[in-house]
Design a protein around this motif. Structure first.
Motif, PDB file in Angstrom:
ATOM      1  N   UNK A   1       0.734  -1.090   0.008  1.00 39.81           N
ATOM      2  CA  UNK A   1      -0.005  -0.014  -0.117  1.00 39.81           C
ATOM      3  C   UNK A   1       0.891   1.250   0.117  1.00 39.81           C
ATOM      4  N   UNK A   2       2.070   1.502   0.775  1.00 41.14           N
ATOM      5  CA  UNK A   2       2.826   2.357   0.911  1.00 41.14           C
ATOM      6  C   UNK A   2       3.525   2.749  -0.569  1.00 41.14           C
ATOM      7  N   UNK A   3       4.017   1.520  -1.174  1.00 46.41           N
ATOM      8  CA  UNK A   3       4.543   1.520  -2.532  1.00 46.41           C
ATOM      9  C   UNK A   3       3.541   2.143  -3.531  1.00 46.41           C
ATOM     10  N   UNK A   4       2.202   1.587  -3.357  1.00 42.22           N
ATOM     11  CA  UNK A   4       1.205   2.053  -4.368  1.00 42.22           C
ATOM     12  C   UNK A   4       1.096   3.604  -4.109  1.00 42.22           C
ATOM     13  N   UNK A   5       0.872   4.023  -2.835  1.00 37.94           N
ATOM     14  CA  UNK A   5       0.873   5.407  -2.460  1.00 37.94           C
ATOM     15  C   UNK A   5       1.829   6.328  -3.071  1.00 37.94           C
ATOM     16  N   UNK A   6       3.151   5.859  -3.163  1.00 37.40           N
ATOM     17  CA  UNK A   6       4.254   6.639  -3.433  1.00 37.40           C
ATOM     18  C   UNK A   6       4.476   6.402  -5.130  1.00 37.40           C
ATOM     19  N   UNK A   7       3.763   5.671  -5.987  1.00 39.40           N
ATOM     20  CA  UNK A   7       3.663   5.487  -7.345  1.00 39.40           C
ATOM     21  C   UNK A   7       4.740   4.240  -7.568  1.00 39.40           C
ATOM     22  N   UNK A   8       5.454   3.600  -6.673  1.00 36.68           N
ATOM     23  CA  UNK A   8       6.461   2.760  -6.934  1.00 36.68           C
ATOM     24  C   UNK A   8       5.860   1.585  -7.755  1.00 36.68           C
ATOM     25  N   UNK A   9       4.764   1.087  -7.161  1.00 36.47           N
ATOM     26  CA  UNK A   9       4.240  -0.019  -7.934  1.00 36.47           C
ATOM     27  C   UNK A   9       4.046   0.210  -9.477  1.00 36.47           C
ATOM     28  N   UNK A  10       3.648   1.278  -9.712  1.00 34.98           N
ATOM     29  CA  UNK A  10       3.413   1.687 -11.340  1.00 34.98           C
ATOM     30  C   UNK A  10       4.694   1.121 -12.094  1.00 34.98           C
ATOM     31  N   UNK A  11       5.750   0.956 -11.744  1.00 32.79           N
ATOM     32  CA  UNK A  11       6.804   0.444 -12.340  1.00 32.79           C
ATOM     33  C   UNK A  11       6.696  -1.035 -12.669  1.00 32.79           C
TER      34      UNK A  11
END
Length: 213
Positions: A52-62
């Protein structure tokens, strides 16, 4: 935020009831002991919050944008799943005809020595973080419930925390239910058969993750 919370919790429930690798691992470890089951739940939900934190930071978009990055994560996840499955099959072979009941320890005990809490926690965390689908799902799932006009990052982090806490409560019912039913499996050979089933399921899920596009 309060206006979207009921719908969000309903969606969290639908997500939680969907069977997956985490459910299999939680049930397997809960059969060893309630303590092992709960620490597996806590590890799994730490992974949920991290995604969830990664998604909030946009990292999962990678993962969504890069096929290579997703494929690497997918293969790593498959290896982790197969590894857990092999561990379960080895545990089945070692179990022999011991009953599933917990014992005081190796010295003259009737059951297996309890698994260290940190190992159960690590297994839940590793299994969740090694699944790239969990990251992509968090990226697609959480933004839908961010209220219009709300600060994106704090709202996403709050939703991720609520999601993780909700699932801790939900999977705690798994641990409690397995503990209540443990007497049904406390006969010779039961633990061996249950380890075989969970090991086979985890390996099958790992192979499926490896071969899918």
């Amino acid at each position: 935020m309060w206006s979207t919370l009921p719908a969000f919790l309903g969606a969290c429930l639908l997500v939680a009831v969907s069977p997956g690798p985490s459910s299999v691992l939680i049930i397997r470890n809960s059969l060893r002991s309630r303590r092992s089951g709960m620490f597996t739940v806590l590890g799994n939900e730490t992974g949920v919050f991290v995604w969830g934190v990664f998604a909030a930071l946009g990292l999962t978009a990678l993962l969504d944008a890069s096929e290579a990055a997703y494929d690497v994560m997918r293969l790593v996840g498959a290896v982790v799943l197969v590894g857990f499955g092999i561990q379960a099959l080895r545990a089945a072979r070692r179990a022999g005809d011991l009953p599933l009941a917990e014992g005081p320890g190796p010295a003259g005990s009737a059951g297996p020595a309890p698994e260290p809490a940190w190992r159960s926690y690590r297994s839940g965390l590793l299994l969740n973080l090694a699944n790239p689908k969990a990251g992509l799902f968090a990226m697609a799932f959480l933004p839908q419930f961010v209220p219009a006009g709300a600060p994106h990052l704090p709202a996403m982090l709050a939703l991720a925390a609520i999601w993780a806490v909700f699932e801790v409560g939900y999977y705690a019912t798994y641990v409690w239910g397995v503990a209540r039913l443990k007497s049904l499996f406390a006969r010779p050979g039961a633990r061996r058969r249950l380890e075989r089933v969970s090991g086979g399921v985890l390996i099958a899920l790992g192979v499926r993750l490896a071969v899918e596009g």
